[in-house]
Scaffold this motif. Structure first.
Motif, short mmCIF file in Angstrom:
data_model
loop_
_atom_site.label_atom_id
_atom_site.label_comp_id
_atom_site.label_asym_id
_atom_site.label_seq_id
_atom_site.Cartn_x
_atom_site.Cartn_y
_atom_site.Cartn_z
N TYR A 1 59.81 103.58 -59.42
CA TYR A 1 58.57 104.20 -58.93
C TYR A 1 58.90 105.40 -58.05
O TYR A 1 58.36 106.50 -58.23
CB TYR A 1 57.80 103.14 -58.13
N PHE B 1 48.12 109.72 -59.67
CA PHE B 1 47.60 108.87 -58.60
C PHE B 1 46.59 109.58 -57.72
O PHE B 1 46.18 109.04 -56.69
CB PHE B 1 48.76 108.32 -57.77
N TRP C 1 52.81 97.41 -53.96
CA TRP C 1 52.34 98.69 -54.46
C TRP C 1 52.08 99.65 -53.30
O TRP C 1 52.49 100.81 -53.33
CB TRP C 1 51.11 98.52 -55.33
N SER C 2 51.39 99.17 -52.28
CA SER C 2 51.08 100.03 -51.13
C SER C 2 52.35 100.53 -50.45
O SER C 2 52.47 101.72 -50.13
CB SER C 2 50.23 99.27 -50.11
N HIS D 1 54.35 102.90 -52.98
CA HIS D 1 53.61 104.15 -53.20
C HIS D 1 53.64 105.00 -51.92
O HIS D 1 53.84 106.21 -51.99
CB HIS D 1 52.17 103.87 -53.62
N ALA E 1 58.40 109.58 -58.80
CA ALA E 1 57.72 110.52 -57.90
C ALA E 1 58.62 111.71 -57.58
O ALA E 1 58.17 112.85 -57.58
CB ALA E 1 57.31 109.80 -56.62
N PHE F 1 53.19 112.80 -60.85
CA PHE F 1 52.93 111.70 -59.92
C PHE F 1 51.65 111.96 -59.12
O PHE F 1 50.77 111.10 -59.03
CB PHE F 1 54.12 111.53 -58.97
N ALA G 1 57.10 106.50 -51.63
CA ALA G 1 57.28 107.57 -52.61
C ALA G 1 56.54 108.83 -52.17
O ALA G 1 57.08 109.94 -52.25
CB ALA G 1 56.79 107.12 -53.98
N THR G 2 55.34 108.67 -51.68
CA THR G 2 54.54 109.81 -51.23
C THR G 2 55.16 110.48 -50.01
O THR G 2 55.24 111.71 -49.94
CB THR G 2 53.10 109.36 -50.94
#
Length: 135
Positions: A31, A46, A97-98, A101, A35, A42, A104-105
């Motif tokens: 994941y 999203f 996931w949170s 993610h 990104a 990405f 990654a962000t």
């Protein structure tokens, strides 16, 4: 994205605890790497324009595509082996996931270094009580 997640999941063979934990970590890395490697895709995938809200089914990522299905499988396997409790399993998708993610962000936007990824993976393990120390 889905293909990368599938390849990461399948890159760890076996049915024991180490393999199942390894698959969860491989999914997280796939994941984050997606990104980093495909930042525009990405952000688009999203972003508010493309993502389909899960709505009331926010706990059921099995309907959120291949990546969601693989995460569900990894967490189900951890629960089946007794690595995580029923309580941790209940909200595991949203937690994982949170966290991934968000990591990654933050990496993508230059707020933190990829060197922080091992700490994130440790934090997910702790939050899921995979070491047995959290009730």
């Amino acid at each position: 994205f889905g293909q990368r997640m599938q390849e990461a999941f399948e890159s760890v063979s076996g049915d024991g605890r180490q393999a199942v934990e390894g698959r969860l970590g491989a999914l997280a890395m796939a994941y984050i790497n997606f990104a980093r490697d495909e930042p525009h895709l990405f952000r688009l995938a999203f972003g508010a324009y493309c993502i389909t809200p899960i709505g009331d089914k926010f706990m059921d990522l099995s309907e959120a595509g291949l990546a969601g299905t693989l995460l569900v499988k990894a967490l189900d396997d951890l629960h089946r082996l007794g690595v995580i409790s029923s309580e941790a399993r209940q909200h595991g998708e949203v937690l994982c996931w949170s966290a991934v993610h968000g990591m990654a962000t933050l990496i993508l936007e230059g707020h933190i270094s990829e060197l922080a990824v091992p700490a994130l993976l440790d934090a997910i393990r702790f939050a899921l009580a995979m070491d047995g120390k959290v009730a």
